[in-house]
Design a protein around this motif. Structure first.
Motif, mmCIF file in Angstrom:
data_model
loop_
_atom_site.group_PDB
_atom_site.id
_atom_site.type_symbol
_atom_site.label_atom_id
_atom_site.label_comp_id
_atom_site.label_asym_id
_atom_site.label_seq_id
_atom_site.Cartn_x
_atom_site.Cartn_y
_atom_site.Cartn_z
ATOM 1 N N SER A 90 0.816 -1.200 0.000
ATOM 2 C CA SER A 90 0.000 0.000 0.000
ATOM 3 C C SER A 90 0.859 1.263 0.000
ATOM 4 C CB SER A 90 -0.922 0.009 1.226
ATOM 5 O OG SER A 90 -1.767 -1.109 1.216
ATOM 6 N N LEU A 91 0.273 2.333 -0.508
ATOM 7 C CA LEU A 91 0.896 3.652 -0.476
ATOM 8 C C LEU A 91 0.068 4.568 0.416
ATOM 9 C CD1 LEU A 91 1.793 4.389 -4.224
ATOM 10 C CD2 LEU A 91 3.321 3.611 -2.423
ATOM 11 N N ASP A 92 0.745 5.425 1.141
ATOM 12 C CA ASP A 92 0.044 6.499 1.833
ATOM 13 C C ASP A 92 0.731 7.808 1.493
ATOM 14 O OD1 ASP A 92 2.330 6.779 3.494
ATOM 15 O OD2 ASP A 92 1.522 5.328 4.919
ATOM 16 N N SER A 93 0.283 8.872 2.092
ATOM 17 C CA SER A 93 0.797 10.190 1.713
ATOM 18 C C SER A 93 2.260 10.379 2.074
ATOM 19 C CB SER A 93 -0.044 11.281 2.383
ATOM 20 O OG SER A 93 -0.031 11.122 3.793
ATOM 21 N N THR A 94 2.810 9.498 2.940
ATOM 22 C CA THR A 94 4.207 9.639 3.348
ATOM 23 C C THR A 94 5.145 8.719 2.582
ATOM 24 O OG1 THR A 94 3.982 7.981 5.092
ATOM 25 C CG2 THR A 94 3.453 10.268 5.664
ATOM 26 N N SER A 95 4.604 7.876 1.717
ATOM 27 C CA SER A 95 5.437 6.908 0.996
ATOM 28 C C SER A 95 6.371 7.616 0.034
ATOM 29 C CB SER A 95 4.562 5.918 0.239
ATOM 30 O OG SER A 95 3.726 5.196 1.112
ATOM 31 N N THR A 96 7.624 7.210 0.060
ATOM 32 C CA THR A 96 8.622 7.787 -0.844
ATOM 33 C C THR A 96 9.124 6.777 -1.862
ATOM 34 O OG1 THR A 96 10.386 7.266 0.732
ATOM 35 C CG2 THR A 96 9.369 9.458 0.883
ATOM 36 N N THR A 97 8.758 5.534 -1.700
ATOM 37 C CA THR A 97 9.113 4.504 -2.685
ATOM 38 C C THR A 97 7.900 3.610 -2.895
ATOM 39 O OG1 THR A 97 9.936 2.961 -1.009
ATOM 40 C CG2 THR A 97 11.542 4.483 -1.979
ATOM 41 N N LEU A 98 7.890 2.920 -4.000
ATOM 42 C CA LEU A 98 6.874 1.912 -4.238
ATOM 43 C C LEU A 98 7.524 0.710 -4.904
ATOM 44 C CD1 LEU A 98 4.660 2.901 -7.278
ATOM 45 C CD2 LEU A 98 6.386 4.445 -6.431
ATOM 46 N N THR A 99 7.019 -0.465 -4.564
ATOM 47 C CA THR A 99 7.542 -1.714 -5.104
ATOM 48 C C THR A 99 6.539 -2.273 -6.098
ATOM 49 O OG1 THR A 99 8.685 -2.140 -3.035
ATOM 50 C CG2 THR A 99 8.422 -3.994 -4.548
ATOM 51 N N VAL A 100 7.039 -2.631 -7.275
ATOM 52 C CA VAL A 100 6.166 -3.027 -8.375
ATOM 53 C C VAL A 100 6.605 -4.381 -8.920
ATOM 54 C CG1 VAL A 100 5.298 -2.413 -10.668
ATOM 55 C CG2 VAL A 100 5.749 -0.620 -8.989
ATOM 56 N N ALA A 101 5.645 -5.270 -9.110
ATOM 57 C CA ALA A 101 5.871 -6.504 -9.853
ATOM 58 C C ALA A 101 5.469 -6.223 -11.298
ATOM 59 C CB ALA A 101 5.039 -7.642 -9.275
ATOM 60 N N LEU A 102 6.457 -6.118 -12.161
ATOM 61 C CA LEU A 102 6.208 -5.708 -13.543
ATOM 62 C C LEU A 102 5.805 -6.923 -14.379
ATOM 63 C CD1 LEU A 102 6.303 -2.962 -14.895
ATOM 64 C CD2 LEU A 102 8.627 -3.446 -15.640
ATOM 65 N N GLN A 103 4.746 -6.749 -15.175
ATOM 66 C CA GLN A 103 4.245 -7.831 -16.015
ATOM 67 C C GLN A 103 4.665 -7.676 -17.465
ATOM 68 O OE1 GLN A 103 0.279 -6.864 -14.883
ATOM 69 N NE2 GLN A 103 0.123 -8.500 -13.376
ATOM 70 N N SER A 104 4.935 -6.469 -17.886
ATOM 71 C CA SER A 104 5.417 -6.221 -19.249
ATOM 72 C C SER A 104 6.194 -4.918 -19.252
ATOM 73 C CB SER A 104 4.249 -6.138 -20.244
ATOM 74 O OG SER A 104 3.378 -5.078 -19.914
ATOM 75 N N GLY A 105 7.163 -4.816 -20.187
ATOM 76 C CA GLY A 105 7.962 -3.608 -20.280
ATOM 77 C C GLY A 105 9.063 -3.558 -19.250
#
Length: 980
Positions: free
Chosen positions: A827-842
């Motif tokens: 989850s992201l909130d207003s204080t998040s400075t990074t995000l983790t992504v499982a990329l499916q394409s590209g």
């Protein structure tokens, strides 16, 4: 006109009538036979079972109840559902003393009917397409820890789920609490499941659409095997744990089972002077320390106890050189009571103190009590000994105790402190099999003094486990152990791991997983026949063999419709023979060899016919490519596809056989190859007339006949009786060799050859983005669509729209590119400075400040109604996940959604190819439409649309708006528009 089934049954009826009743009887027999054929094989047939019949869960009065054989996935029909139950919760805001905020969750109880037959259990459950229950044995590429966690999650769902297997005689108590005792049926002969107070938080507070994989025959998995448990030393003066198992070595001479026995062996009272788990005297005088003896290596690490008991005095002088020069045992001086003594580990020391003794100096033997030794002390002897306490490997715990944590709401499961999930059960020590474990027990510290953890307690595999000798499996488990820090890197398979041992502990209740059994095809056919009113005395299934993983009857249908898919799968045929419906497998033995003299029978009053009338189908009439579509357990019972083709041919036809049969990919591939080559081998058809002496020949028989001077094997397809004395036979070429295939598949999307993979395009995974316009040229109330393919043959997609519920479609836009898409991992909130992504394409890449200013790395995160637009400057790939460092958030007026994104939300790179802009007039904002992304080479009918209603986000949030006259105006006060 009769169909082949009627012809087959009709001629057999005629033959039986002639044998038992003369010519008149033959005429009646023919009529009876045709009648039986019509009953079992009607010309106009309702549809049989189909792959798509069981995909959508329903709540419909009078809906057909499926019948399941073997293992199959069904959606079921909701029998009853309670109202939502609201649960109020309170949480503090702003830490201790902060405001109290109420929030609510909802649960619901529901009963879902499954099938109209007895089942053994439920193997898997999907909720909104996501697996929430899975009791299959350990799967390929699944570690032991992941397997145990999966079973534990299934046990947790079991705590709110009751499965009725079709044998129940009393109503469900959950339903009775709502409807009252006496108002609920027992649903006799119906298999169904009841969920009690199912939490709906993960399903938008509504009961999810569920699918159930049921099985009619199965047994618990191979067994729950475990290595021994070895508890670590505890901190404190006594290192023993109450749940631990120990042995005692008194003075290094004997092993004792109990502490009392060890003391008795030393001949001393229970007077403990000191404990030590690292050296003899480290807590008394660090200057003199005697390290642990190395004979207690590995898991037999010892802790030492020193006993000091007065005994009869004997005067003996301690000689110099026994310790001060570093040779021999060390010693120390300490005060016990009012006396001083030397303590010699494991021996009796007798001494007299002399003030002139050079050993007695504070530099070498300081007075630990702070007192000055007297000039002379005599006539004292102290017995000093030691007891080595050895930890012993023992059975896994039978219930949660020390070192274990109970799993909430699941009495039967608990976690060990080191992460192993165990089931509360009794354990039996087994030495009758050979086992492999990942590694022997380990502990930290070069002197074997560190804390021993339980890992690797497991995996522990018995020699009959399919993974016992699998290098892939053990390397995977080792990699998992290294990643978790339980084992060092650099080990080699079959050198340092796994370790073979002749024993293990066997759990009484098993691992909580189940092996399902295939069902005999003959048993399925027998059940269908009996449900059609045909008793066992009227059919013969003795020749049918083979098994089927799973099959389901999904609607009301004649017996023939239910049998035909099984006949295509099991490669057998049916004929009425000797007053019975006989089922005959393909590839049988030749029952007769005819000569040219047997052919061309005719009445003396008729013209002599041709002895043999062969006919050959043209290549263009035969399949070049044959597809088998089937229910694939590996694809969660979505339609799997396997194919076979002929390369050197002028044929161009594609044939698809749709079988609602559960099959593994390899079985489907082999069936496709068999069906294709059987079609080609059967291309030659033959017609010939036989005399009545061949009356016992019947359809399904394989015979040999002369064709142009060469004996050919053929299979009779039809027999017509011509009154009064001839039989007209229709036959086709038959080759039992094509009924065996050795084709193999290497992966989920593996086909008979690499060229065929290009024929399977597959659908487009797409998402509709109702967001503010992010490019200056997007100057209407339109929206964006991002899409990608699943398979290598995917070459782009086209977006279509329908305003009339899918009756007509308009083409909006196309692209050959795949969007860069993935899902958010947390989850992201207003204080998040990074995000983790499982990329499916590209792919992602970092960007400079100038590139960011030009619009690079703009991503949309969220879902319909809560999209946030943000930018990232750096992108790092690790362990298959991308970590994106946030550069700017809440762009284009989307700051209101900074706290709304959660795990599994979509992530789309808006500044990359593969994004389509779909136009929309301002007057159509708020109007319902259907949107579908169709893969290039596919059709709208092969794709799944989504319902969409534009909110007009493109003309909101300080972006593009319309004035009172309907004219477009731009307002960039709150946003920046990227792009040309």
């Amino acid at each position: 006109m009769s169909n082949p089934g009627q012809a087959a049954l009709g001629i057999i009826g005629g033959a039986i009538g002639f044998i038992y009743g003369g010519p008149t009887g033959a005429m009646w027999g023919f009529e009876i036979g045709v009648g039986a054929g019509s009953f079992i094989f009607p010309t106009q047939l309702p549809p049989g079972p189909r792959l798509k019949d069981l995909k959508a869960q329903t709540s419909e009065l009078g809906a057909p109840i499926p019948i399941v054989y073997g293992t199959y996935a069904i959606s079921g029909n909701v029998l009853w559902a309670s109202d939502l139950k609201e649960h109020q919760h309170t949480q503090s805001q702003g830490g201790k003393g902060g405001a109290q905020q109420k929030y609510y969750t909802y649960t619901q109880s529901v009963a879902v009917g499954l099938c109209a037959n007895v089942i053994e259990g439920i193997l898997r459950i999907w909720a909104n397409g996501k697996v929430i229950y899975d009791r299959r044995p350990q799967q390929p590429n699944e570690t032991w820890r992941a397997f145990k966690a999966r079973i534990a999650a299934s046990d947790k769902l079991d705590s709110i789920m009751t499965v009725y297997k079709g044998l129940q005689t009393t109503p469900d108590p959950t339903i009775e609490t709502f409807k009252g005792v006496g108002n609920v049926p027992a649903y006799l002969d119906l298999s169904y499941v009841v969920f009690t107070d199912m939490n709906l938080t993960d399903y938008a507070n509504r009961m999810p659409s569920m699918q159930f994989e049921v099985y009619t025959s199965g047994s618990p998995d191979l067994g729950d095997f475990s290595n021994s448990v070895l508890y670590p030393w505890k901190n404190g003066s006594d290192p023993r744990l109450s749940v631990g198992s120990y042995t005692y070595d008194s003075a290094g001479t004997a092993i004792n089972d109990t502490w009392a026995t060890a003391l008795a062996g030393c001949g001393v009272k229970d007077y403990i002077y000191a404990w030590s788990s690292s050296s003899y005297f480290d807590t008394v005088n660090p200057h003199f320390s005697y390290p642990l003896q190395q004979q207690f290596y590995g898991e037999n690490v010892a802790a030492f106890v020193f006993l000091n008991v007065p005994s009869a005095p004997t005067i003996t002088r301690l000689q110099a050189g026994n310790g001060d020069d570093g040779v021999g045992p060390f010693f120390f001086c300490d005060r016990i009571g009012s006396a001083y003594s030397y303590h010699w580990g494991g021996e009796i020391v007798q001494w007299r103190y002399l003030s002139t003794d050079p050993l007695w100096t504070s530099a070498i033997l300081p007075d630990q009590s702070g007192l000055t030794p007297p000039p002379f002390y005599d006539e004292k002897r102290w017995t000093c000994t030691q007891i080595a306490i050895k930890r012993q490997p023992q059975a896994p715990p039978s219930a949660a105790g020390a070192g274990a944590v109970q799993i909430s709401a699941i009495d039967a499961l608990f976690f060990q402190a080191t992460g192993e999930i165990l089931r509360a059960q009794t354990w039996t020590y087994d030495t009758s099999h050979t086992y492999k474990v990942l590694a022997p027990y380990r502990q930290s510290g070069a002197d074997y003094t560190g804390t021993v953890t339980q890992y690797p307690l497991n995996p522990c595999l018995r020699s009959d486990d399919p993974n016992y000798s699998s290098q892939i499996y053990w390397e995977q488990e080792y990699a998992d152990a290294v990643a978790l820090g339980y084992m060092p890197a650099g080990y080699t398979y079959n050198v340092e791991y796994p370790v073979v041992q002749s024993w293990a502990w066997v759990g009484a209740s098993g691992p909580g997983a189940y092996d399902v059994n295939p069902v005999n095809v003959a048993d399925i056919v027998a059940d269908i026949l009996q449900r059609s009113g045909i008793t066992s005395a009227n059919y013969d299934l003795s020749a049918i063999s083979g098994t089927c993983d799973g099959y389901a009857l999904t609607n009301v249908m004649p017996g023939r419709s239910a049998l035909l898919p099984l006949m295509s799968f099991g490669l057998f045929e049916a004929v009425e023979s000797q007053e019975k419906l006989k089922f005959v497998p393909r590839g049988g033995s030749v029952v007769a060899t005819l000569t040219s003299d047997d052919l061309g029978a005719y009445l003396s009053t008729d013209q002599r016919p041709s002895a043999m009338k062969p006919q050959r189908a043209q290549d263009v009439d035969l399949p070049r490519l044959l597809w088998i579509k089937y229910a694939s357990p590996a694809l969660d019972y979505q339609a799997g596809q396997q194919s076979a083709d002929r390369v050197t041919t002028t044929a161009f036809n594609t044939v698809t056989i749709d079988l609602p049969v559960s099959m593994q990919d390899q079985a489907a591939l082999r069936l496709a190859e068999i069906q294709l080559y059987d079609a080609w081998r059967s291309r030659n058809s033959y017609s010939f007339i036989l005399p009545l002496k061949s009356l016992l020949l019947e359809p399904t028989d394989c015979i040999e006949v002369p064709v142009d001077g060469v004996t050919q094997r053929v299979r009779i397809k039809k027999a017509d009786f011509a009154w009064p004395s001839t039989l007209t036979m229709s036959a086709c070429g038959d080759d039992p060799g094509v009924l065996t295939s050795y084709a193999t598949v290497g992966s989920l999307f593996s086909y008979a050859n690499s060229l065929l993979a290009a024929w399977l395009i597959g659908p487009t995974d797409f998402v509709v983005l109702d967001i503010p316009a992010v490019r200056s040229q997007d100057n209407d109330a339109g929206f964006y669509v991002a899409g990608r393919g699943y398979l290598p043959a995917w070459k782009g997609y086209t977006v279509f729209r329908s305003w009339d519920g899918g009756s007509t479609w308009e083409n909006l836009a196309s692209t050959p590119d795949a969007a860069t898409m993935g899902t958010l991992e947390s989850s992201l909130d207003s204080t998040s400075t990074t995000l983790t992504v499982a990329l499916q394409s590209g792919t992602f890449s970092s960007a400079t400040t100038d590139q960011l200013a030009a619009g690079a790395n703009l991503i949309a995160v969220g879902a319909q109604g809560r999209w946030e637009l943000l930018q990232f400057d750096t992108a790092t790939l690790s362990g298959g996940y991308w970590t994106l460092n946030v550069y700017a958030r809440g762009l284009f007026g989307t700051s209101a959604h900074e706290n709304s994104s959660g795990a599994e939300d979509r992530v789309v790179l808006m500044s990359a190819p593969g994004i389509l802009r779909c136009p929309l007039a301002p007057s159509l904002v708020g109007k319902a439409q259907k949107i579908v992304a169709v893969s290039q080479g596919e059709t709208v009918a092969e794709s799944t649309p989504v319902d969409f209603t534009s909110s007009g986000a493109s003309v909101q949030a300080g972006g593009l708006t319309f004035d009172s006259n309907g004219s477009l105006q731009a307002d960039y006060i709150f946003q920046q528009v990227f792009g040309p």
